[in-house]
Write a protein that holds these residues in place. Structure first.
Motif, short mmCIF file in Angstrom:
data_model
loop_
_atom_site.label_atom_id
_atom_site.label_comp_id
_atom_site.label_asym_id
_atom_site.label_seq_id
_atom_site.Cartn_x
_atom_site.Cartn_y
_atom_site.Cartn_z
N ARG A 32 -35.39 -6.73 -19.11
CA ARG A 32 -34.83 -8.04 -18.70
C ARG A 32 -34.67 -8.03 -17.07
N GLU A 33 -34.36 -7.13 -16.49
CA GLU A 33 -34.24 -6.81 -15.02
C GLU A 33 -35.51 -6.81 -14.50
N PHE A 34 -36.35 -6.20 -15.22
CA PHE A 34 -38.09 -5.79 -14.62
C PHE A 34 -38.44 -7.48 -14.61
N VAL A 35 -38.37 -8.14 -15.52
CA VAL A 35 -39.29 -9.50 -15.33
C VAL A 35 -38.47 -10.51 -14.41
N ASN A 36 -37.06 -10.39 -14.48
CA ASN A 36 -36.18 -11.08 -13.50
C ASN A 36 -36.63 -10.95 -11.93
N ILE A 37 -36.78 -9.47 -11.77
CA ILE A 37 -37.23 -9.21 -10.62
C ILE A 37 -38.33 -9.55 -10.02
N LEU A 38 -39.51 -9.46 -10.99
CA LEU A 38 -40.87 -10.10 -10.68
C LEU A 38 -40.82 -11.47 -10.49
N ASN A 39 -40.00 -12.09 -11.38
CA ASN A 39 -40.01 -13.61 -11.15
C ASN A 39 -39.41 -14.13 -9.96
N ARG A 40 -38.50 -13.43 -9.41
CA ARG A 40 -37.75 -13.49 -8.09
C ARG A 40 -38.60 -13.23 -7.03
N LEU A 41 -39.36 -12.17 -7.08
CA LEU A 41 -40.16 -11.65 -5.83
C LEU A 41 -41.43 -12.72 -5.80
N GLU A 42 -41.94 -13.08 -6.95
CA GLU A 42 -43.05 -14.06 -7.01
C GLU A 42 -42.71 -15.20 -6.41
N GLY A 43 -41.43 -15.69 -6.83
CA GLY A 43 -41.14 -17.00 -6.40
C GLY A 43 -40.81 -16.91 -4.99
N TYR A 44 -40.11 -15.87 -4.40
CA TYR A 44 -39.88 -15.90 -2.89
C TYR A 44 -40.99 -15.73 -1.90
N PHE A 45 -41.94 -15.06 -2.52
CA PHE A 45 -43.12 -15.02 -1.72
C PHE A 45 -44.44 -15.75 -2.14
N ASP A 46 -44.13 -16.63 -3.07
CA ASP A 46 -45.37 -17.50 -3.58
C ASP A 46 -46.53 -16.65 -3.96
N CYS A 47 -46.37 -15.95 -4.69
CA CYS A 47 -47.76 -14.85 -4.99
C CYS A 47 -47.34 -14.42 -6.65
N THR A 48 -48.56 -13.73 -7.10
CA THR A 48 -48.53 -12.92 -8.11
C THR A 48 -48.97 -11.38 -7.81
N LEU A 49 -47.77 -10.87 -8.50
CA LEU A 49 -48.07 -9.35 -8.18
C LEU A 49 -48.73 -8.49 -9.21
N TRP A 50 -48.87 -9.13 -10.59
CA TRP A 50 -49.68 -8.41 -11.25
C TRP A 50 -49.15 -7.10 -11.97
N MET A 51 -47.86 -7.16 -12.16
CA MET A 51 -47.08 -5.86 -12.55
C MET A 51 -46.70 -5.95 -14.02
N ARG A 52 -46.89 -7.27 -14.66
CA ARG A 52 -46.00 -7.44 -15.82
C ARG A 52 -46.57 -6.37 -17.03
N SER A 53 -47.81 -5.97 -16.87
CA SER A 53 -48.21 -5.22 -17.87
C SER A 53 -47.90 -3.50 -17.74
N GLN A 54 -47.31 -3.25 -16.45
CA GLN A 54 -47.11 -1.76 -16.13
C GLN A 54 -45.85 -1.32 -17.26
N PRO A 55 -46.21 -0.14 -17.59
CA PRO A 55 -45.19 0.59 -18.49
C PRO A 55 -44.12 1.00 -18.14
N THR A 56 -44.10 1.35 -16.74
CA THR A 56 -42.77 1.88 -16.14
C THR A 56 -41.80 0.66 -15.58
N ARG A 57 -40.57 1.26 -15.78
CA ARG A 57 -39.60 0.43 -15.33
C ARG A 57 -38.82 0.70 -14.19
N ARG A 58 -39.68 1.12 -13.24
CA ARG A 58 -39.08 1.78 -12.05
C ARG A 58 -39.58 1.09 -10.89
N PHE A 59 -38.94 0.43 -10.23
CA PHE A 59 -39.44 0.10 -8.66
C PHE A 59 -39.15 0.97 -7.68
N VAL A 60 -40.35 1.49 -7.25
CA VAL A 60 -40.44 2.60 -5.67
C VAL A 60 -40.37 1.36 -4.93
#
Length: 83
Positions: A32-60
């Motif tokens: 849930r946090e993974f999806v929420n973080i991606l949604n926020r970042l893509e909204g903040y920066f008006d971009c697509t990060l193409w990370m939803r299919s990544q198996p890892t749930r670690r943000f470096v």
């Protein structure tokens, strides 16, 4: 500025202190946090990060900042995948 917004997003969503995230260099999240973080970042920066299919749930932090910077670079086509 990008780094600060990425850290704010990670901190706001996980509840971890931004300083602790910086010190560790990464943050592990649940699905849930993974999806929420991606949604926020893509909204903040008006971009697509193409990370939803990544198996890892670690943000470096460094890698995430680089990905956001690349996705928002002037002249960068929005349909180009960054995986």
């Amino acid at each position: 500025m990008t780094r600060m917004l990425v850290l704010k997003c990670l901190s706001d969503e996980t509840g971890d202190d931004a300083g602790d995230i910086v010190a560790q260099g990464f943050v592990d999240v649940d699905d849930r946090e993974f999806v929420n973080i991606l949604n926020r970042l893509e909204g903040y920066f008006d971009c697509t990060l193409w990370m939803r299919s990544q198996p890892t749930r670690r943000f470096v932090v460094h890698d995430l900042v680089e990905r956001v910077t690349a996705a928002t670079a002037p002249g960068r086509p929005s349909e180009v995948r960054h995986d």
